[in-house]
Design an enzyme around this catalytic site. Structure first.
Site, PDB file in Angstrom:
ATOM      1  N   ARG A   3      11.519  -6.479   3.099  1.00  0.00           N
ATOM      2  CA  ARG A   3      11.265  -5.009   2.943  1.00  0.00           C
ATOM      3  C   ARG A   3      12.271  -4.501   3.984  1.00  0.00           C
ATOM      4  O   ARG A   3      12.564  -4.824   4.974  1.00  0.00           O
ATOM      5  CB  ARG A   3       9.830  -4.772   3.658  1.00  0.00           C
ATOM      6  CG  ARG A   3       9.408  -3.321   3.597  1.00  0.00           C
ATOM      7  CD  ARG A   3       7.863  -3.327   3.320  1.00  0.00           C
ATOM      8  NE  ARG A   3       7.344  -3.529   4.662  1.00  0.00           N
ATOM      9  CZ  ARG A   3       5.989  -3.126   4.888  1.00  0.00           C
ATOM     10  NH1 ARG A   3       5.253  -2.801   3.943  1.00  0.00           N
ATOM     11  NH2 ARG A   3       5.344  -3.282   6.102  1.00  0.00           N
ATOM     12  N   ARG A  25      12.029  -2.956   9.783  1.00  0.00           N
ATOM     13  CA  ARG A  25      11.015  -2.395  10.717  1.00  0.00           C
ATOM     14  C   ARG A  25      10.796  -3.454  11.723  1.00  0.00           C
ATOM     15  O   ARG A  25      10.683  -4.710  11.638  1.00  0.00           O
ATOM     16  CB  ARG A  25       9.644  -2.022  10.190  1.00  0.00           C
ATOM     17  CG  ARG A  25       9.607  -0.753   9.750  1.00  0.00           C
ATOM     18  CD  ARG A  25       8.488  -0.298   9.094  1.00  0.00           C
ATOM     19  NE  ARG A  25       7.374  -0.777   9.675  1.00  0.00           N
ATOM     20  CZ  ARG A  25       6.277  -0.637   8.968  1.00  0.00           C
ATOM     21  NH1 ARG A  25       6.049   0.023   7.828  1.00  0.00           N
ATOM     22  NH2 ARG A  25       4.978  -1.655   9.247  1.00  0.00           N
ATOM     23  N   ARG A  29      -8.912   1.450  10.150  1.00  0.00           N
ATOM     24  CA  ARG A  29      -8.869  -0.082  10.442  1.00  0.00           C
ATOM     25  C   ARG A  29      -9.792  -0.973  11.276  1.00  0.00           C
ATOM     26  O   ARG A  29      -9.866  -1.890  11.463  1.00  0.00           O
ATOM     27  CB  ARG A  29      -7.501  -0.232  11.171  1.00  0.00           C
ATOM     28  CG  ARG A  29      -6.147  -0.480  10.300  1.00  0.00           C
ATOM     29  CD  ARG A  29      -4.932  -0.412  11.200  1.00  0.00           C
ATOM     30  NE  ARG A  29      -3.816  -1.348  10.773  1.00  0.00           N
ATOM     31  CZ  ARG A  29      -2.698  -0.626  10.124  1.00  0.00           C
ATOM     32  NH1 ARG A  29      -2.829   0.724   9.973  1.00  0.00           N
ATOM     33  NH2 ARG A  29      -1.628  -1.245   9.829  1.00  0.00           N
ATOM     34  N   ARG A  71       0.149  -9.536  13.133  1.00  0.00           N
ATOM     35  CA  ARG A  71      -0.553  -8.465  12.474  1.00  0.00           C
ATOM     36  C   ARG A  71      -1.574  -9.091  11.435  1.00  0.00           C
ATOM     37  O   ARG A  71      -2.490  -8.521  11.183  1.00  0.00           O
ATOM     38  CB  ARG A  71       0.665  -7.527  11.717  1.00  0.00           C
ATOM     39  CG  ARG A  71       1.174  -6.732  12.714  1.00  0.00           C
ATOM     40  CD  ARG A  71       2.345  -5.972  12.069  1.00  0.00           C
ATOM     41  NE  ARG A  71       2.018  -4.817  11.143  1.00  0.00           N
ATOM     42  CZ  ARG A  71       2.716  -4.512  10.165  1.00  0.00           C
ATOM     43  NH1 ARG A  71       4.151  -5.145  10.039  1.00  0.00           N
ATOM     44  NH2 ARG A  71       2.539  -3.802   9.380  1.00  0.00           N
ATOM     45  N   LYS A 125       0.923  -1.253   0.206  1.00  0.00           N
ATOM     46  CA  LYS A 125       0.054  -0.167   0.048  1.00  0.00           C
ATOM     47  C   LYS A 125       0.905   1.318  -0.072  1.00  0.00           C
ATOM     48  O   LYS A 125       0.651   2.102  -0.669  1.00  0.00           O
ATOM     49  CB  LYS A 125      -1.032  -0.031   1.300  1.00  0.00           C
ATOM     50  CG  LYS A 125      -2.024  -1.058   1.062  1.00  0.00           C
ATOM     51  CD  LYS A 125      -3.012  -0.905   2.410  1.00  0.00           C
ATOM     52  CE  LYS A 125      -2.367  -0.713   3.692  1.00  0.00           C
ATOM     53  NZ  LYS A 125      -2.139  -2.071   4.243  1.00  0.00           N
TER      54      LYS A 125
HETATM   55  P1  AMP Z   1       1.380   0.170   9.162  1.00  0.00           P
HETATM   56  O1  AMP Z   1       2.594   0.906   9.028  1.00  0.00           O
HETATM   57  O2  AMP Z   1       0.215   1.069   8.574  1.00  0.00           O
HETATM   58  O3  AMP Z   1       1.329  -1.129   9.308  1.00  0.00           O
HETATM   59  O4  AMP Z   1       1.062   0.488  10.872  1.00  0.00           O
HETATM   60  C1  AMP Z   1       2.256   0.062  11.704  1.00  0.00           C
HETATM   61  C2  AMP Z   1       1.396   0.258  13.203  1.00  0.00           C
HETATM   62  O5  AMP Z   1       0.680   1.520  13.404  1.00  0.00           O
HETATM   63  C3  AMP Z   1       0.378  -0.826  13.405  1.00  0.00           C
HETATM   64  O6  AMP Z   1       0.582  -2.344  13.345  1.00  0.00           O
HETATM   65  C4  AMP Z   1      -0.384  -0.380  14.435  1.00  0.00           C
HETATM   66  O7  AMP Z   1       0.168  -0.690  15.659  1.00  0.00           O
HETATM   67  C5  AMP Z   1      -0.251   1.205  14.252  1.00  0.00           C
HETATM   68  N1  AMP Z   1      -1.552   1.685  13.345  1.00  0.00           N
HETATM   69  C6  AMP Z   1      -1.185   2.274  12.268  1.00  0.00           C
HETATM   70  N2  AMP Z   1      -2.501   2.711  11.880  1.00  0.00           N
HETATM   71  C7  AMP Z   1      -3.448   2.500  12.830  1.00  0.00           C
HETATM   72  C8  AMP Z   1      -5.044   2.553  12.636  1.00  0.00           C
HETATM   73  N3  AMP Z   1      -5.440   3.030  11.840  1.00  0.00           N
HETATM   74  N4  AMP Z   1      -5.420   2.084  13.818  1.00  0.00           N
HETATM   75  C9  AMP Z   1      -4.735   1.635  14.843  1.00  0.00           C
HETATM   76  N5  AMP Z   1      -3.546   1.563  14.750  1.00  0.00           N
HETATM   77  C10 AMP Z   1      -2.935   1.937  13.774  1.00  0.00           C
END
Ligand code: AMP
Length: 216
Positions: free
Chosen positions: A122, A155, A88, A166, A13
């Site tokens: 990644r 990461r 989410r 996740r 994404k």
């Molecule tokens: P991502 O890079 O989008 O995978 O986000 C990394 C982490 O940030 C996730 O595993 C969550 O801990 C937190 N996070 C990001 N976006 C959200 C969201 N919309 N709601 C809750 N937690 C979020």
């Protein structure tokens, strides 16, 4: 062009959003990037959310919604935006409806094995956030960002055990979000099992078709 990008972690994404953001000159808003930046800067918000992010758990809705609300109030979001990683939860989707009228929700789909291969390879630049893949999109020099020379890292939440967690959260929580946009006829599935150079033109085609027909 108010867009929501949906799909499991690791589907690409971020890469797609960057390409679309550049092409249409609309901001790419990744809640994950915002949170990582806050953690890096050790702000008050960063300290509140650090544990959740590092364990791969969702940050509480109230915090996320407030962060997105403030970001969408910025003038650069007037003509459009790409939300990546938000909403989410249904509460987040409902809160978003109160803040802005979403035009389209693009749902990126691919088999799990493809996603796991992508995530484990990644690498992210700690300085400018550029995304690489050791196999599919390697930097010129191992561990060094082509754009800014910054160090590339895996990461913490891209580690396999965290990724598994996740993906579980994703499956459990995401079906209702997809339904939410499907019911509103805003959801478009995009097959993302190929590499980004093949997926990006598909996205552009969907957007051109949709927004062209909107204008006419
Ligand atoms: P991502 O890079 O989008 O995978 O986000 C990394 C982490 O940030 C996730 O595993 C969550 O801990 C937190 N996070 C990001 N976006 C959200 C969201 N919309 N709601 C809750 N937690 C979020």
């Amino acid at each position: 062009m108010k867009l929501v990008f949906l799909g499991p972690p690791g589907i690409g994404k971020g890469t797609y959003a960057r390409a679309v953001s550049k092409r249409y000159n609309i901001p790419h808003i990744s809640t994950g990037d915002i949170f990582r930046e806050e953690i890096k800067k050790n702000t008050e918000l960063g300290r509140r959310i650090k544990g959740y992010v590092e364990r791969g758990e969702l940050v509480p809705d109230d915090i996320v919604i407030e962060v997105v609300k403030q970001r969408l109030r910025q003038p650069d979001c007037r003509k459009g935006f790409i939300l990546d990683g938000f909403p989410r939860t249904i509460r987040q989707a409902e809160a978003l409806d109160e803040i802005a009228r979403v035009d389209l929700a693009l749902n990126f789909v691919a088999p799990d094995e493809v996603i796991i291969e992508r995530i484990s390879g990644r690498r992210i630049c700690t300085r400018c956030g550029a995304i690489y893949h050791i196999k599919f999109m390697p930097p010129k020099y191992v561990g060094v960002c082509d754009n800014c020379g910054g160090p590339l890292i895996l990461r913490k939440d891209d580690r396999p055990e965290v990724v598994r967690h996740r993906l579980e959260i994703y499956r459990e929580k995401f079906a209702p979000i997809l339904d939410y946009y499907r019911r509103r006829k805003l959801l478009v599935d995009i097959d993302a099992s190929e590499q980004a150079p093949q997926v990006i033109p598909k996205i552009i085609k969907v957007l051109e078709t949709y927004f062209h027909s909107e204008e006419t």
